[in-house]
Design a protein around this motif. Structure first.
Motif, PDB file in Angstrom:
ATOM      1  N   TYR A  29       5.705   5.578  -2.986  1.00 31.04           N
ATOM      2  CA  TYR A  29       5.623   4.906  -1.686  1.00 31.04           C
ATOM      3  C   TYR A  29       4.253   4.281  -1.413  1.00 31.04           C
ATOM      4  CZ  TYR A  29      10.198   6.882  -0.918  1.00 31.04           C
ATOM      5  OH  TYR A  29      11.525   7.203  -1.042  1.00 31.04           O
ATOM      6  N   PHE A  30       3.301   4.441  -2.349  1.00 25.34           N
ATOM      7  CA  PHE A  30       2.027   3.727  -2.220  1.00 25.34           C
ATOM      8  C   PHE A  30       2.241   2.210  -2.166  1.00 25.34           C
ATOM      9  CE2 PHE A  30      -0.534   7.115  -4.762  1.00 25.34           C
ATOM     10  CZ  PHE A  30      -0.949   7.730  -3.593  1.00 25.34           C
ATOM     11  N   TYR A  31       3.296   1.754  -2.855  1.00 20.02           N
ATOM     12  CA  TYR A  31       3.382   0.323  -3.192  1.00 20.02           C
ATOM     13  C   TYR A  31       4.186  -0.515  -2.195  1.00 20.02           C
ATOM     14  CZ  TYR A  31       1.485   2.375  -7.380  1.00 20.02           C
ATOM     15  OH  TYR A  31       0.689   3.082  -8.236  1.00 20.02           O
ATOM     16  N   ASP A  32       3.816  -0.442  -0.903  1.00 17.40           N
ATOM     17  CA  ASP A  32       4.313  -1.493   0.003  1.00 17.40           C
ATOM     18  C   ASP A  32       3.408  -2.719  -0.233  1.00 17.40           C
ATOM     19  OD1 ASP A  32       1.955  -0.738   1.220  1.00 17.40           O
ATOM     20  OD2 ASP A  32       2.834  -0.291   3.176  1.00 17.40           O
ATOM     21  N   ASP A  33       3.558  -3.789   0.562  1.00 16.47           N
ATOM     22  CA  ASP A  33       2.792  -5.005   0.270  1.00 16.47           C
ATOM     23  C   ASP A  33       1.289  -4.733   0.274  1.00 16.47           C
ATOM     24  OD1 ASP A  33       5.063  -6.431  -0.070  1.00 16.47           O
ATOM     25  OD2 ASP A  33       5.041  -7.373   1.916  1.00 16.47           O
ATOM     26  N   ARG A  34       0.842  -3.995   1.325  1.00 18.73           N
ATOM     27  CA  ARG A  34      -0.610  -3.730   1.416  1.00 18.73           C
ATOM     28  C   ARG A  34      -1.048  -2.817   0.276  1.00 18.73           C
ATOM     29  NH1 ARG A  34      -3.728  -0.023   4.764  1.00 18.73           N
ATOM     30  NH2 ARG A  34      -5.903  -0.699   4.657  1.00 18.73           N
ATOM     31  N   GLY A  35      -0.225  -1.774  -0.004  1.00 22.55           N
ATOM     32  CA  GLY A  35      -0.550  -0.848  -1.087  1.00 22.55           C
ATOM     33  C   GLY A  35      -0.629  -1.560  -2.432  1.00 22.55           C
ATOM     34  N   SER A  36       0.262  -2.519  -2.657  1.00 25.81           N
ATOM     35  CA  SER A  36       0.240  -3.256  -3.922  1.00 25.81           C
ATOM     36  C   SER A  36      -1.036  -4.081  -4.034  1.00 25.81           C
ATOM     37  CB  SER A  36       1.453  -4.189  -4.034  1.00 25.81           C
ATOM     38  OG  SER A  36       2.628  -3.423  -3.969  1.00 25.81           O
ATOM     39  N   ARG A  37      -1.479  -4.618  -2.874  1.00 28.64           N
ATOM     40  CA  ARG A  37      -2.745  -5.382  -2.899  1.00 28.64           C
ATOM     41  C   ARG A  37      -3.925  -4.441  -3.162  1.00 28.64           C
ATOM     42  NH1 ARG A  37      -0.208  -8.557   1.148  1.00 28.64           N
ATOM     43  NH2 ARG A  37      -1.100  -7.282   2.795  1.00 28.64           N
ATOM     44  N   ILE A  38      -3.888  -3.235  -2.547  1.00 27.51           N
ATOM     45  CA  ILE A  38      -4.991  -2.285  -2.785  1.00 27.51           C
ATOM     46  C   ILE A  38      -4.982  -1.862  -4.258  1.00 27.51           C
ATOM     47  CG2 ILE A  38      -6.054  -0.084  -2.151  1.00 27.51           C
ATOM     48  CD1 ILE A  38      -4.721  -0.296   0.593  1.00 27.51           C
ATOM     49  N   PHE A  39      -3.786  -1.701  -4.833  1.00 26.45           N
ATOM     50  CA  PHE A  39      -3.729  -1.320  -6.254  1.00 26.45           C
ATOM     51  C   PHE A  39      -4.355  -2.407  -7.129  1.00 26.45           C
ATOM     52  CE2 PHE A  39      -1.350  -0.735 -10.357  1.00 26.45           C
ATOM     53  CZ  PHE A  39      -2.142   0.325 -10.778  1.00 26.45           C
ATOM     54  N   MET A  40      -4.177  -3.663  -6.748  1.00 20.75           N
ATOM     55  CA  MET A  40      -4.837  -4.740  -7.507  1.00 20.75           C
ATOM     56  C   MET A  40      -6.356  -4.617  -7.408  1.00 20.75           C
ATOM     57  SD  MET A  40      -2.148  -7.808  -6.916  1.00 20.75           S
ATOM     58  CE  MET A  40      -3.079  -9.023  -7.714  1.00 20.75           C
ATOM     59  N   GLU A  41      -6.841  -4.197  -6.229  1.00 18.78           N
ATOM     60  CA  GLU A  41      -8.299  -3.965  -6.085  1.00 18.78           C
ATOM     61  C   GLU A  41      -8.742  -2.813  -6.973  1.00 18.78           C
ATOM     62  OE1 GLU A  41     -10.136  -3.495  -2.156  1.00 18.78           O
ATOM     63  OE2 GLU A  41      -8.429  -4.607  -1.372  1.00 18.78           O
ATOM     64  N   ILE A  42      -7.906  -1.760  -7.055  1.00 20.77           N
ATOM     65  CA  ILE A  42      -8.231  -0.620  -7.942  1.00 20.77           C
ATOM     66  C   ILE A  42      -8.375  -1.126  -9.371  1.00 20.77           C
ATOM     67  CG2 ILE A  42      -7.245   1.463  -9.029  1.00 20.77           C
ATOM     68  CD1 ILE A  42      -6.116   2.256  -6.314  1.00 20.77           C
ATOM     69  N   MET A  43      -7.409  -1.940  -9.806  1.00 23.43           N
ATOM     70  CA  MET A  43      -7.418  -2.406 -11.195  1.00 23.43           C
ATOM     71  C   MET A  43      -8.636  -3.291 -11.492  1.00 23.43           C
ATOM     72  SD  MET A  43      -3.462  -2.961 -12.278  1.00 23.43           S
ATOM     73  CE  MET A  43      -3.042  -4.146 -11.029  1.00 23.43           C
ATOM     74  N   ALA A  44      -9.201  -3.880 -10.443  1.00 24.60           N
ATOM     75  CA  ALA A  44     -10.364  -4.757 -10.646  1.00 24.60           C
ATOM     76  C   ALA A  44     -11.688  -3.985 -10.588  1.00 24.60           C
ATOM     77  CB  ALA A  44     -10.352  -5.853  -9.591  1.00 24.60           C
ATOM     78  N   MET A  45     -11.643  -2.682 -10.233  1.00 24.82           N
ATOM     79  CA  MET A  45     -12.897  -1.919 -10.119  1.00 24.82           C
ATOM     80  C   MET A  45     -13.427  -1.565 -11.510  1.00 24.82           C
ATOM     81  SD  MET A  45     -12.252   1.076  -7.291  1.00 24.82           S
ATOM     82  CE  MET A  45     -11.222   2.024  -8.391  1.00 24.82           C
TER      83      MET A  45
END
Ligand code: AVI
Length: 316
Positions: A29-45
């Motif tokens: 349930y992390f992956y709603d629209d906002r969560g998916s965007r935050i996950f992209m930020e995680i992947m860019a760290m």
């Protein structure tokens, strides 16, 4: 007051997870629209190494991966959870350069991801035979020509988010869909210096914290709840003996929160944990054992130069 019968899986899982002892919320349930965007930020760290490692493997070793496949006739490449296809395009390019006759079938739950994938792949590899599917992995498989040999892809390390028994059950479902000789390429994060792993999840920028706290925002929005985010904290811990990163939300005081939609109140003790995610790190021996317990054999481990991550090629 609005009330809702428990037919929505999110409502059901939140109710179950917040009334059980110990409490938990499923990481899917992390992956709603906002969560998916935050996950992209995680992947860019820079601290979150898995994405860069797998990118390196596919960029540099795709020709070697292609050489390990025994297929001579037209075959399918079926990708579970393809996302936007940015990593996979390197593998597809290697297949194309070798003149391999394949159809690429990416499956993702997100239509947005599939649209981005189609644009990315069409631009990078115009003319590729592609049949994207949106929806549940196994439902999507029912419409596919299953006579052809197939390479299945499950990249990104997603298997690490499943508890051992659930990982085996999922792999057994993959196995049941596959024919003898079909192959599965699995992205899996490896055990390494614990500080490196701890930093990737307990990141200094607070992005993983925001990723977890977003679950509470989602409960407030979708279940009309009154959770005060300031009264919760994020905690995560890597245990190098078990190879598990476990993540939690922590209630900072004894409190209750109410969902108007569910007409339910949830009670929290001070310092009570809500377990949100497992992210398992493997040894090569553990990978062999997992493959075997689901009916596969490991054909080869393709690792990045630091041996942080493997794309593990399995055969049925
Ligand atoms: C999607 N999955 C492989 C990520 C992981 O590393 O377990 C999710 C994640 N959670 C926190 N950071 C990234």
């Amino acid at each position: 007051m609005k009330t809702k019968t428990l037919v929505d899986p999110f409502a059901e899982d939140v109710t179950k997870g917040l009334t059980e002892n110990p409490k938990s919320l499923p990481s899917k349930y992390f992956y709603d629209d906002r969560g998916s965007r935050i996950f992209m930020e995680i992947m860019a760290m820079p601290e979150y190494y898995p994405t860069g490692c797998e990118f390196e493997i596919l960029l540099q070793q795709s020709p070697a991966i292609v050489n390990k496949l025994p297929f001579t006739v037209p075959f399918n490449i079926i990708e579970f959870g393809s996302g936007d296809g940015m990593k996979t395009k390197h593998l597809l390019k290697a297949f194309t350069e070798q003149g391999a006759p394949f159809t690429y079938i990416p499956i993702d739950i997100s239509q947005e991801a599939i649209d981005a994938l189609e644009a990315n792949i069409n631009q990078a590899l115009p003319g590729i035979d592609m049949q994207p599917q949106t929806g549940d992995y196994f439902e999507a498989l029912t419409g596919i020509d299953s006579e052809k040999p197939a390479l299945f892809l499950f990249l990104g390390g997603n298997i690490g988010n499943y508890k051992d028994a659930d990982a085996i059950a999922l792999l057994e479902r993959f196995h049941a869909q596959m024919k003898t000789g079909d192959m599965l390429l699995m992205g899996m994060d490896l055990q390494k210096n614990p500080r490196i792993i701890q930093k990737a999840y307990d990141d200094p920028h607070g992005v993983t914290r925001a990723f977890n706290m977003n679950l509470l925002t989602r409960i407030n929005r979708e279940l009309d709840a009154d959770i005060n985010l300031d009264q919760f904290d994020f905690y995560c811990d890597y245990n190098p003996q078990s190879g598990e990163v476990n993540s939690y939300l922590v209630s900072l005081k004894k409190q209750h929160v109410h969902s108007a939609l569910l007409n339910t109140t949830f009670y929290f003790e001070k310092d009570e944990l809500v377990w949100t995610e497992l992210s398992k790190k493997y040894t090569l021996a553990g990978i062999s054992a997992l493959a075997q317990s689901a009916g596969f054999a490991v054909a080869h481990n393709f690792m990045d130069c630091r041996h942080y991550f493997t794309d593990s090629l399995w055969i049925k």
